[in-house]
Design a protein around this motif. Structure first.
Motif, PDB file in Angstrom:
ATOM      1  N   LYS A 126      36.480  38.455  41.507  1.00 45.20           N
ATOM      2  CA  LYS A 126      35.291  37.592  41.641  1.00 45.20           C
ATOM      3  C   LYS A 126      34.538  37.875  42.944  1.00 45.20           C
ATOM      4  O   LYS A 126      33.310  37.838  42.978  1.00 45.20           O
ATOM      5  N   ASN A 130      30.667  38.871  43.067  1.00 43.72           N
ATOM      6  CA  ASN A 130      29.705  38.104  43.863  1.00 43.72           C
ATOM      7  C   ASN A 130      28.992  39.007  44.868  1.00 43.72           C
ATOM      8  O   ASN A 130      27.796  38.847  45.100  1.00 43.72           O
ATOM      9  N   GLY A 133      26.427  40.970  43.056  1.00 45.94           N
ATOM     10  CA  GLY A 133      25.338  40.070  42.681  1.00 45.94           C
ATOM     11  C   GLY A 133      24.498  40.583  41.530  1.00 45.94           C
ATOM     12  O   GLY A 133      24.973  41.268  40.633  1.00 45.94           O
TER      13      GLY A 133
END
Length: 144
Positions: A126, A130, A133
């Motif tokens: 994760k 992130n 993006g």
């Protein structure tokens, strides 16, 4: 032609460790075992998987015997380990592009790119997702 996948260490852990079991991770690895997919990874992946298993032993999430068996099972998987100057240079460029503090994740992205347009990268990381993006490459896929 069989599928080509680059599997992140996080995916292998979800395949190997029953407490982290994820059906999609298992399916991706089983495809390779059955011969309908080809798994490619950066050359150091065996060490990364082993390191995660050893950390789980230290955290008392699994015992040493389990970790040893899981590592042996991982080492038996039909995996193609890749290394080249091109991979290393591309990993460096990708780490810079995505502001990554290390080259580990960038090497998986580079590995996927070098193998070609048919290769897909799968990750359960994760933090990496992130970090990438909205600009994440189209070849990046998430394992829940």
């Amino acid at each position: 032609m069989s599928r080509i996948v680059c599997l992140d260490t996080s995916v292998f852990i979800k395949y190997l460790v029953s407490a982290e079991y994820e059906p999609l991770a298992v399916a991706l690895v089983v495809e390779a075992i059955e011969g309908s997919a080809r798994i490619v990874v950066p050359y150091f992946t065996w060490a990364e998987v082993g390191s995660v298993l050893r950390k789980k032993v230290r955290a008392k999430l699994i015992n040493l015997e389990q970790a040893s068996e899981l590592f042996a099972a991982f080492c038996e998987l039909p995996i193609e380990y890749l290394d080249s100057q091109i991979l290393r240079a591309r990993a460096w460029t990708l780490a810079e592009q995505y502001q990554m503090p290390t080259l580990y994740d960038a090497a998986f992205l580079a590995c996927t790119e070098i193998v070609g347009a048919n290769c897909k990268y799968w990750t359960a990381d994760k933090k990496l997702l992130n970090q990438l993006g909205q600009a994440k490459p189209s070849y990046v896929n998430e394992v829940p």
